[in-house]
Scaffold this active site. Sequence first.
Site, PDB file in Angstrom:
ATOM      1  N   PHE A 146       0.827  -1.313  -0.015  1.00 38.10           N
ATOM      2  CA  PHE A 146      -0.027  -0.064  -0.039  1.00 38.10           C
ATOM      3  C   PHE A 146       0.939   1.210  -0.215  1.00 38.10           C
ATOM      4  CE2 PHE A 146      -2.051  -3.109   2.475  1.00 38.10           C
ATOM      5  CZ  PHE A 146      -3.092  -3.749   1.518  1.00 38.10           C
ATOM      6  N   GLY A 159       0.331  -9.513  -3.100  1.00 35.37           N
ATOM      7  CA  GLY A 159      -0.885  -9.938  -2.832  1.00 35.37           C
ATOM      8  C   GLY A 159      -2.054  -9.799  -3.909  1.00 35.37           C
ATOM      9  N   ARG A 193      -9.439  -2.832 -19.550  1.00 32.69           N
ATOM     10  CA  ARG A 193      -9.921  -4.288 -19.531  1.00 32.69           C
ATOM     11  C   ARG A 193      -9.746  -4.801 -18.191  1.00 32.69           C
ATOM     12  NH1 ARG A 193      -9.645  -8.652 -23.317  1.00 32.69           N
ATOM     13  NH2 ARG A 193     -10.933 -10.187 -22.178  1.00 32.69           N
ATOM     14  N   ILE A 194     -10.189  -5.690 -17.592  1.00 32.15           N
ATOM     15  CA  ILE A 194     -10.034  -6.378 -16.352  1.00 32.15           C
ATOM     16  C   ILE A 194      -9.752  -7.787 -16.714  1.00 32.15           C
ATOM     17  CG2 ILE A 194     -11.068  -7.394 -14.374  1.00 32.15           C
ATOM     18  CD1 ILE A 194     -11.108  -4.459 -14.440  1.00 32.15           C
ATOM     19  N   ASN A 205      -8.166 -10.265 -14.554  1.00 32.96           N
ATOM     20  CA  ASN A 205      -8.773 -11.383 -13.857  1.00 32.96           C
ATOM     21  C   ASN A 205      -9.986 -10.999 -12.923  1.00 32.96           C
ATOM     22  OD1 ASN A 205      -8.957 -13.378 -11.573  1.00 32.96           O
ATOM     23  ND2 ASN A 205      -6.895 -14.253 -12.073  1.00 32.96           N
ATOM     24  N   LYS A 247     -11.525 -12.506 -10.667  1.00 32.04           N
ATOM     25  CA  LYS A 247     -11.492 -12.754  -9.196  1.00 32.04           C
ATOM     26  C   LYS A 247     -10.491 -11.700  -8.401  1.00 32.04           C
ATOM     27  CE  LYS A 247     -11.046 -17.169  -6.647  1.00 32.04           C
ATOM     28  NZ  LYS A 247     -11.016 -18.668  -6.738  1.00 32.04           N
ATOM     29  N   GLY A 263      -5.278  -1.299  -8.329  1.00 36.54           N
ATOM     30  CA  GLY A 263      -5.094  -1.381  -6.954  1.00 36.54           C
ATOM     31  C   GLY A 263      -5.485  -0.200  -5.850  1.00 36.54           C
ATOM     32  N   GLU A 264      -5.349   0.919  -6.660  1.00 32.23           N
ATOM     33  CA  GLU A 264      -5.896   1.913  -5.510  1.00 32.23           C
ATOM     34  C   GLU A 264      -7.163   2.839  -5.793  1.00 32.23           C
ATOM     35  OE1 GLU A 264      -1.907   4.071  -4.854  1.00 32.23           O
ATOM     36  OE2 GLU A 264      -1.524   2.941  -6.876  1.00 32.23           O
TER      37      GLU A 264
END
Length: 788
Positions: free
Chosen positions: A286, A513, A672-673, A675, A677, A747-748
Site C-alpha cells: 500500500f 497479494g 480491460r479487467i 482477472n 476474481k 489497485g488504488e
Amino acid sequence: MSSIQDTVQNALQNTVQKVVDTAIGIVPESWLPGGTPDPLMHRHGAIGAQVSRVDGPLKVQGRARFAAEVPMEGLCHAALVYSTIARGRVESIGTEAAEAAPGVVLVMTHHNAPRLSPPPLIMSAPNAVGASSLPVMQDGEIHWNGQPVALVLAETQEQADHAASLIAPVYQPAPAITSFAEARANARSPGTILGQPVEVETGDAEAALAAAPFQVDQIYRTPRYNHNAIELHAATVAWVGEGEAARLIVHDETQMLNGTAWSLAQVFGIAEDRVEVHSPFVGGGFGGKALWDHQILAAAAARIAKRPVRIMLSREGVFRIVGGRTTTEQRVALGGKADGTLSALIHTGIAAMTAHNNCPEQFTFPARHLYAADAIKVSQAVADMDVIANTFMRAPGESVGTFALECALDEMAEAMGIDPIEFRRRIEPEKDPTSGKAFSSRYLLEAYSQGAERFGWERRSPKPRSRREGEWLIGMGVATATYPYLRMPGGAVRLRLTADGRIEAASAMHEMGMGTATAQAQHIAERFGLPIDQVRFIQGDTTLPPGTMAGGSSQTVSVAAAIIAAGEELVRELLKLAGNDSPLAGLKPGEVEPRDGGLGVRGDPARHESYVSILGRARRDELVCEAKAPAPLEMMRYSMHSTGAQFCEVRVSEVTGEVRVSRFLGSFDCGRILNAKTATSQFKGGIIMGLGLALTEETLFDERSGRIMNPSLADYHVPVQMDVPDIEVIWTDKPDPHAPIGARGIGEIGITGVGAAVANAVYNATGRRIRDLPITLDKLLDRMPDAA
C-alpha cells in the site's frame, strides 16, 4: 541560495515538460504504444477469466517464504531503541548494561555505526527510493519522536528486546514544530507536485465564484493515517565475501526491488551489482513497503558484527519509523450556474510534510481532471513539521482529495436542487479540463448509470432524515472514484521458451497479494496461445531483468508492455529458427500470430507450426529473448484515468450516533479487467480501506511532544468483519485502446471516493455535514438536527 536553485530547476522542468507534451501531441499515432491496436484487447479466453492465484497453494501450505522467514547460519536478531523527543540531541547514551546482558552480540549507536551516505530521496534520481534524505544514525541529532537511536543484536529476539529496554538515552531537547497550526502559518510551495505544476488556473475562478448564483465554499480536514499491513516490516541481511568483493544480500519486503538495491548501494558506497535484493512475496504494501531506516541499520550492524541479521519491527515500531498518510486541510469552492453547471471550481489547501521528504499528498489532482467548469483554480502548499516523514499510502492524494471535492459537489447539488448523479452528468467534460488533452477512454457516466440501477439509487430521498427504522436513520450517498493511469519506464522481461512448448517469464517485479504473477500468466497464455498451466512467471529478485516499482497502480501495465516487447522479439527469433522446411518459411513477423501452442499465418488456419516442432527441428533446448518496454509516451499524448462511482447506504443510530455501513457498491471504468476474481478482491480491499479512512482510522498525535499515541491495532482502529457490509463490485470492462492489453491499474482506485460516499450518506440520513474525518459518533451525537 538553494531555494532559488529549486525555483529555477522547477521552472525549467515545467518548460521542458510542456515542450515534450507538445511534441508528443503532433507525432503520428502509429508511433505511440497502442497506435496499432493490440489484438488481445477484445479477446476473451484466459484474459478476464476468474483464475485462482497461482501462488495460493504456496501460501495456504505455508511454503511461501517472507522476508522474516529466510534461514541463515549464525543469524542474530535486532531490536531498536526509539527517541522520546521530537528535536534535539542525544547528550549521552549508556550502553554498558545492554552490552552485558545475556546473548548480546552488538550495541550500535551513532558513536560506532559505520559511516554512511544519506539515503537518496525518492524521485531525486530514477532509482532513488529513500523515504527520507536524513542520514541514518550518523550523529546525535534527533529529527522526530521515534527516531532510532540505538540497535541491539543478540542471539534471540527476546534477548535483543530485553537488552534494548536497558538503554536509557539522555537528551538535550530543542524547540520543535509539532503543531500543524504553527506549521501552517509558514506553509511553503513544494516546487512541484510529483512533477506536475503546484498551481493550475484557467480563467478567473475567484471572480466567477463571487458572481455565481449558487456558492459552496468549505474547509475539509483529514487526519494522519498509518500503514498497518498484516506483514510487519522486516529484513534478513548478510554480507558475503570480504573487502572490496563483499556483497550485500537483502531479503526484504519491498515494493521497490531495483530501487532498493540502487539506493542501498549509494548509502554504503558500493557498486549496485554488489547488492542483491530478494522479495518474492510481500504481505501487503500500500505504499509503505519502501526503504526505511531499519533495512539500513540492519545492514550496517551485520557489517560490524560480521554475522547475518534479522530485523522485524514490532507493530509499535512500524508506527515509530514508517510514515503514513499526512494530515490535510483543504478548501473546495464551487460556483454554480442556473443551468446546473459550474462557473468556478477551486481546490486549494495545505498538507503537513517534513523538510527532508518528498510526498506532498497530491489532493488537488482529481479536481484537475474530473469536471468541466468555466474557470478552475487548484493549488496546494506544504507545512513542514518535525515528525516522521510521511509517505505514499494507497491512492495518496486522490483518497483524501476526493473526500473534499465530492462532498462539496454533494453540497452544491443540494443547493441547486439537482440529483447528485444528474449534476455530475451536467459537468462531464468532453476533454481534460485543465490540460486540454483528449481522454484515452472514459466511461464514467456509464459506470454511474450501471451502478445506480444495481444499487437502487431511485429509492433515495433527496430530503435528509426521510427514512428510518426505529432508532436507525437511513441514508444513501454517492461519489466519484478516480485514479490516474501510470506506466513506469525501464521495466524489462525475459521470456524462455523450452523444447516442451512451455514459457517462463522473469522480471524483478513484486507480488504483494494483488495477483501479479497470476494476471501476467493469463496474459502470456493468451498472447502465445498456451494453456495457463504451461506458463510460469518468476518475480521478486534483482538478479532478474529490471522491474519497475509496484506503486501508482502501474505494475500490471508496466509488466504487460515489457511482455509485449519481449514477445515480438520471440516471434522474430522463432521465424529465424523455423527455416525453409517450415510452413512459415519466408514470412515476416507481421504476417504471423502466436496461436494454438505455436505460430500460425494470419487469416490462414491451415498454415501453423508448433513451438515444439520449431525448436525440435533447430535442435534447441530453449529460446530466450529479453526486451524492455517502450517509453510510456501514451501518458503524454492523452489524459488517462480510471474512474468509478461509489454508492453507499448507512444507518445512523439517533440514540448513540453510531454509524453502520449497511450496503456498498463500486461501479468502475478501469479498462480491460484481466482477472475477474483478483480484480474483485482488489476493488473490495480498496473500499474496505476507504471505510477505515471514513469512519475508524486516525493516528492520534500529541502536538505537545510530537509522539504518536496509539501505536497498536488495539488503539488504531482498522475495519474488522463487523464493520464491513455486503460489498458489490461491477465494471464496464471497456478496453483503453492506448494502454497495453487495454488495461489500467486497479489497485488504488477502490479507496477513492469512499470517504465522500460515506459522508454524503451520513448527511442524507441525519442532515449533518461532517467535513473532518473520521466520522465518529461524537461528531454526530449532540449535533443532529431535530426530527422534522
